[in-house]
Write an enzyme that holds these catalytic residues in place. Sequence first.
Site, PDB file in Angstrom:
ATOM      1  N   CYS A 144      -6.071   1.931   5.876  1.00 41.59           N
ATOM      2  CA  CYS A 144      -6.729   0.690   6.296  1.00 41.59           C
ATOM      3  C   CYS A 144      -6.164   0.275   7.660  1.00 41.59           C
ATOM      4  O   CYS A 144      -5.176   0.850   8.120  1.00 41.59           O
ATOM      5  CB  CYS A 144      -6.488  -0.404   5.259  1.00 41.59           C
ATOM      6  SG  CYS A 144      -4.784  -1.021   5.234  1.00 41.59           S
ATOM      7  N   HIS A 181       0.845  -1.191   0.000  1.00 41.91           N
ATOM      8  CA  HIS A 181       0.000   0.000   0.000  1.00 41.91           C
ATOM      9  C   HIS A 181       0.881   1.243   0.000  1.00 41.91           C
ATOM     10  O   HIS A 181       2.035   1.204   0.450  1.00 41.91           O
ATOM     11  CB  HIS A 181      -0.888   0.013   1.245  1.00 41.91           C
ATOM     12  CG  HIS A 181      -1.962  -1.023   1.246  1.00 41.91           C
ATOM     13  ND1 HIS A 181      -3.040  -0.955   2.095  1.00 41.91           N
ATOM     14  CD2 HIS A 181      -2.138  -2.145   0.507  1.00 41.91           C
ATOM     15  CE1 HIS A 181      -3.835  -1.992   1.879  1.00 41.91           C
ATOM     16  NE2 HIS A 181      -3.301  -2.742   0.925  1.00 41.91           N
ATOM     17  N   CYS A 188      -2.338  -0.483   7.580  1.00 46.18           N
ATOM     18  CA  CYS A 188      -1.496   0.714   7.480  1.00 46.18           C
ATOM     19  C   CYS A 188      -1.554   1.539   8.761  1.00 46.18           C
ATOM     20  O   CYS A 188      -0.536   2.074   9.205  1.00 46.18           O
ATOM     21  CB  CYS A 188      -1.917   1.544   6.275  1.00 46.18           C
ATOM     22  SG  CYS A 188      -1.581   0.718   4.698  1.00 46.18           S
ATOM     23  N   GLU A 195       0.914   3.817   1.883  1.00 46.03           N
ATOM     24  CA  GLU A 195       1.410   4.195   3.202  1.00 46.03           C
ATOM     25  C   GLU A 195       2.580   3.317   3.635  1.00 46.03           C
ATOM     26  O   GLU A 195       3.562   3.826   4.184  1.00 46.03           O
ATOM     27  CB  GLU A 195       0.296   4.060   4.262  1.00 46.03           C
ATOM     28  CG  GLU A 195      -0.920   4.912   3.988  1.00 46.03           C
ATOM     29  CD  GLU A 195      -2.037   4.168   3.270  1.00 46.03           C
ATOM     30  OE1 GLU A 195      -3.206   4.421   3.582  1.00 46.03           O
ATOM     31  OE2 GLU A 195      -1.727   3.341   2.386  1.00 46.03           O
TER      32      GLU A 195
END
Length: 150
Positions: A88, A58, A91, A60
Amino acid sequence: MMEFYIFSDEYFMGEAIKEAKSAEQEGEIPIGAVVVWKKRIISRSHNMTERLNDVTAHAEMLAITAATNYIGGKYLKDCALYVTIEPCPMCASALSWAQIGKIVFGAHDPKHGYSLISSSLLHPQTLITSGIRKEECAEMISEFFKKRRV
């Protein structure tokens, strides 16, 4: 085109939006992130789950890794993460372990955002700002998935 003060949340969110657009051009879900330290962007990333064949890639997560490498330590207490969509739970937990000082996100994620579970996933000293350029951020995601459903 809108102009923003160079060190404003709106400006740095614009940089995250640029990353999200790069993700979309690569066929990735358009989420972008930048980490800012001492008013400087020290890492930039976007989702790369398809390219890397890695569900943890992801924006992040990749931005955290790049920022800690830049600083030379695992804590990001004096840093701010700007991300186009609410992190999410995975993260958010990683951001907690990194002790990020501030998280600024554009649009809420009503299906997968950390706040669906608990805001306690984040470090207790992390400041949160949401809704920065939220229409722009939400529209990118919405349009991306509309195109995929056709």
